[in-house]
Design a protein around this motif. Structure first.
Motif, PDB file in Angstrom:
ATOM      1  N   VAL A 184     -29.374  49.750 -16.001  1.00  0.00           N
ATOM      2  CA  VAL A 184     -30.385  49.450 -17.015  1.00  0.00           C
ATOM      3  C   VAL A 184     -29.807  49.593 -18.420  1.00  0.00           C
ATOM      4  O   VAL A 184     -30.049  48.750 -19.295  1.00  0.00           O
ATOM      5  N   THR A 185     -29.029  50.659 -18.658  1.00  0.00           N
ATOM      6  CA  THR A 185     -28.476  50.864 -20.005  1.00  0.00           C
ATOM      7  C   THR A 185     -27.446  49.789 -20.354  1.00  0.00           C
ATOM      8  O   THR A 185     -27.388  49.325 -21.496  1.00  0.00           O
ATOM      9  N   ILE A 186     -26.627  49.387 -19.381  1.00  0.00           N
ATOM     10  CA  ILE A 186     -25.663  48.321 -19.636  1.00  0.00           C
ATOM     11  C   ILE A 186     -26.396  47.041 -20.010  1.00  0.00           C
ATOM     12  O   ILE A 186     -26.039  46.341 -20.973  1.00  0.00           O
ATOM     13  N   PHE A 187     -27.444  46.719 -19.246  1.00  0.00           N
ATOM     14  CA  PHE A 187     -28.238  45.524 -19.539  1.00  0.00           C
ATOM     15  C   PHE A 187     -28.903  45.640 -20.913  1.00  0.00           C
ATOM     16  O   PHE A 187     -28.939  44.672 -21.684  1.00  0.00           O
ATOM     17  N   TYR A 188     -29.397  46.828 -21.235  1.00  0.00           N
ATOM     18  CA  TYR A 188     -30.065  47.044 -22.528  1.00  0.00           C
ATOM     19  C   TYR A 188     -29.085  46.860 -23.684  1.00  0.00           C
ATOM     20  O   TYR A 188     -29.419  46.237 -24.705  1.00  0.00           O
ATOM     21  N   PHE A 189     -27.873  47.379 -23.541  1.00  0.00           N
ATOM     22  CA  PHE A 189     -26.897  47.263 -24.616  1.00  0.00           C
ATOM     23  C   PHE A 189     -26.467  45.813 -24.818  1.00  0.00           C
ATOM     24  O   PHE A 189     -26.258  45.373 -25.947  1.00  0.00           O
ATOM     25  N   VAL A 190     -26.318  45.071 -23.710  1.00  0.00           N
ATOM     26  CA  VAL A 190     -25.983  43.658 -23.833  1.00  0.00           C
ATOM     27  C   VAL A 190     -27.118  42.910 -24.526  1.00  0.00           C
ATOM     28  O   VAL A 190     -26.897  42.079 -25.422  1.00  0.00           O
ATOM     29  N   LEU A 191     -28.355  43.229 -24.135  1.00  0.00           N
ATOM     30  CA  LEU A 191     -29.518  42.560 -24.720  1.00  0.00           C
ATOM     31  C   LEU A 191     -29.707  42.945 -26.178  1.00  0.00           C
ATOM     32  O   LEU A 191     -29.986  42.093 -27.036  1.00  0.00           O
ATOM     33  N   SER A 192     -29.552  44.235 -26.486  1.00  0.00           N
ATOM     34  CA  SER A 192     -29.784  44.692 -27.854  1.00  0.00           C
ATOM     35  C   SER A 192     -28.738  44.179 -28.828  1.00  0.00           C
ATOM     36  O   SER A 192     -28.988  44.112 -30.031  1.00  0.00           O
ATOM     37  N   ALA A 193     -27.545  43.814 -28.302  1.00  0.00           N
ATOM     38  CA  ALA A 193     -26.521  43.261 -29.181  1.00  0.00           C
ATOM     39  C   ALA A 193     -26.876  41.856 -29.634  1.00  0.00           C
ATOM     40  O   ALA A 193     -26.327  41.363 -30.619  1.00  0.00           O
ATOM     41  N   THR A 194     -27.795  41.207 -28.918  1.00  0.00           N
ATOM     42  CA  THR A 194     -28.163  39.835 -29.254  1.00  0.00           C
ATOM     43  C   THR A 194     -29.534  39.729 -29.903  1.00  0.00           C
ATOM     44  O   THR A 194     -29.835  38.712 -30.535  1.00  0.00           O
ATOM     45  N   LEU A 195     -30.378  40.759 -29.759  1.00  0.00           N
ATOM     46  CA  LEU A 195     -31.741  40.705 -30.293  1.00  0.00           C
ATOM     47  C   LEU A 195     -31.909  41.726 -31.405  1.00  0.00           C
ATOM     48  O   LEU A 195     -31.899  42.938 -31.155  1.00  0.00           O
ATOM     49  N   THR A 196     -32.063  41.270 -32.612  1.00  0.00           N
ATOM     50  CA  THR A 196     -32.240  42.181 -33.741  1.00  0.00           C
ATOM     51  C   THR A 196     -33.590  42.888 -33.692  1.00  0.00           C
ATOM     52  O   THR A 196     -33.774  43.917 -34.345  1.00  0.00           O
ATOM     53  N   GLU A 197     -34.544  42.360 -32.913  1.00  0.00           N
ATOM     54  CA  GLU A 197     -35.857  42.986 -32.830  1.00  0.00           C
ATOM     55  C   GLU A 197     -35.783  44.401 -32.256  1.00  0.00           C
ATOM     56  O   GLU A 197     -36.622  45.256 -32.557  1.00  0.00           O
ATOM     57  N   LEU A 198     -34.759  44.659 -31.451  1.00  0.00           N
ATOM     58  CA  LEU A 198     -34.638  45.972 -30.825  1.00  0.00           C
ATOM     59  C   LEU A 198     -34.154  47.042 -31.800  1.00  0.00           C
ATOM     60  O   LEU A 198     -34.124  48.218 -31.460  1.00  0.00           O
ATOM     61  N   GLU A 199     -33.780  46.653 -33.013  1.00  0.00           N
ATOM     62  CA  GLU A 199     -33.354  47.638 -34.002  1.00  0.00           C
ATOM     63  C   GLU A 199     -34.512  48.521 -34.466  1.00  0.00           C
ATOM     64  O   GLU A 199     -34.294  49.570 -35.059  1.00  0.00           O
ATOM     65  N   SER A 200     -35.727  48.105 -34.207  1.00  0.00           N
ATOM     66  CA  SER A 200     -36.896  48.871 -34.659  1.00  0.00           C
ATOM     67  C   SER A 200     -37.271  49.987 -33.695  1.00  0.00           C
ATOM     68  O   SER A 200     -38.310  50.598 -33.849  1.00  0.00           O
ATOM     69  N   TYR A 201     -36.447  50.243 -32.686  1.00  0.00           N
ATOM     70  CA  TYR A 201     -36.736  51.300 -31.710  1.00  0.00           C
ATOM     71  C   TYR A 201     -35.592  52.305 -31.652  1.00  0.00           C
ATOM     72  O   TYR A 201     -34.947  52.473 -30.624  1.00  0.00           O
ATOM     73  N   PRO A 202     -35.326  53.016 -32.762  1.00  0.00           N
ATOM     74  CA  PRO A 202     -34.203  53.959 -32.757  1.00  0.00           C
ATOM     75  C   PRO A 202     -34.418  55.136 -31.816  1.00  0.00           C
ATOM     76  O   PRO A 202     -33.452  55.680 -31.278  1.00  0.00           O
ATOM     77  N   HIS A 203     -35.679  55.533 -31.603  1.00  0.00           N
ATOM     78  CA  HIS A 203     -35.926  56.674 -30.730  1.00  0.00           C
ATOM     79  C   HIS A 203     -35.516  56.372 -29.292  1.00  0.00           C
ATOM     80  O   HIS A 203     -35.121  57.283 -28.550  1.00  0.00           O
ATOM     81  N   LEU A 204     -35.602  55.115 -28.888  1.00  0.00           N
ATOM     82  CA  LEU A 204     -35.138  54.737 -27.554  1.00  0.00           C
ATOM     83  C   LEU A 204     -33.634  54.931 -27.447  1.00  0.00           C
ATOM     84  O   LEU A 204     -33.136  55.429 -26.428  1.00  0.00           O
TER      85      LEU A 204
END
Length: 261
Positions: free
Chosen positions: A36-56
């Motif tokens: 899950v974390t590997i998938f999340y990091f790959v996804l977050s590198a392409t989606l700037t929208e995920l920058e708004s969730y620093p607590h995650l």
């Protein structure tokens, strides 16, 4: 205090290396978290929208830090284990997850987290030991994994170097797009390198990357060799339709279902 610490390490050792149902469930849970974390990091590198969730990111970093500490405490040689390539990559990723509180360049930090892809080799190894399906398709899975790690890490290098220099590369997705078009020799020309450093990087990608890319693609799509030990020389990998051993010429009797093309 030392007794309590020893008991705690004993519990950890049973969870990480034991064969009980609880231990297997613990390791499968860690595997799923890694995936899950590997998938999340790959996804977050392409989606700037995920920058708004620093607590995650911080929550993931805390879990990774605990697992990192547990594994080092159980290692026979903790100092040597800490300098393992995968352990160093994990540590860099952990630091990047907490560094966002002090560094504003989120794009750079998210790309650095692509090093977590190196962890996927250990994930596949653990899955192979747990599930028979992974053992049966080990070669194809490893080749596909090598291809993905290579493409995403090269894209990360392109982004880190070019994000501040090239107006055509504004996101990790732009770097990924450029890398894939270069590796496949498509070269649409909509993203070009203009400075000396970037052109040198492109030359390296084309000279070494294209050859490796084609090799990995070939390994994935061509029929895998079967594991069958030759009774004379012991060569244990042969073509699916092999009649004679390529090493010693002995006649082989490889069991097949008769459906090889």
């Amino acid at each position: 205090m030392q007794a309590a610490l020893g008991d705690f390490k004993g519990v950890l050792r049973r969870l990480y290396f034991g064969q009980t149902t609880a231990a297997r469930s613990w390791r499968i849970g860690l595997l799923m978290f890694d995936v899950v974390t590997i998938f999340y990091f790959v996804l977050s590198a392409t989606l700037t929208e995920l920058e708004s969730y620093p607590h995650l990111d911080w929550a993931i970093g805390l879990i990774l830090l605990l697992d990192y500490g547990f594994r080092l405490s159980l290692a026979v040689r903790p100092f040597r284990a800490a300098f393992d390539s995968t352990a160093l990559a994990d540590l860099i990723v952990i630091l990047s997850l907490f560094a966002e509180a002090f560094i504003e360049n989120m794009g750079f930090l998210r790309v650095i987290r692509m090093l977590r892809l190196l962890r996927s080799y250990h994930v596949i190894k653990d899955l192979r030991e747990t599930f028979s399906w992974f053992r049966e398709h080990e070669d194809i899975i490893n080749s596909a994994l090598n291809l993905l790690v290579f493409v995403f890490l090269v894209s990360a290098v392109v982004y880190v170097i070019e994000a501040q220099l090239n107006p055509d590369i504004n996101s990790y997705m732009d770097a990924l797009y450029f890398t894939v078009t270069t590796l496949t020799t498509t070269g649409y020309g909509d993203i070009t390198m203009t400075d000396t450093m970037s052109r040198g990087l492109t030359i390296i990608i084309m000279v070494f990357g294209v050859a490796l890319f084609l090799r990995l693609i070939q390994t994935i799509f061509r029929p895998a060799k079967v594991k069958y030990a030759c009774p004379d020389c012991g060569l244990n990998r042969h073509d699916n339709d092999a009649v004679h051993c390529k090493h010693c010429g002995n006649t082989l009797h490889i069991p097949t279902e008769g459906d090889w093309q």
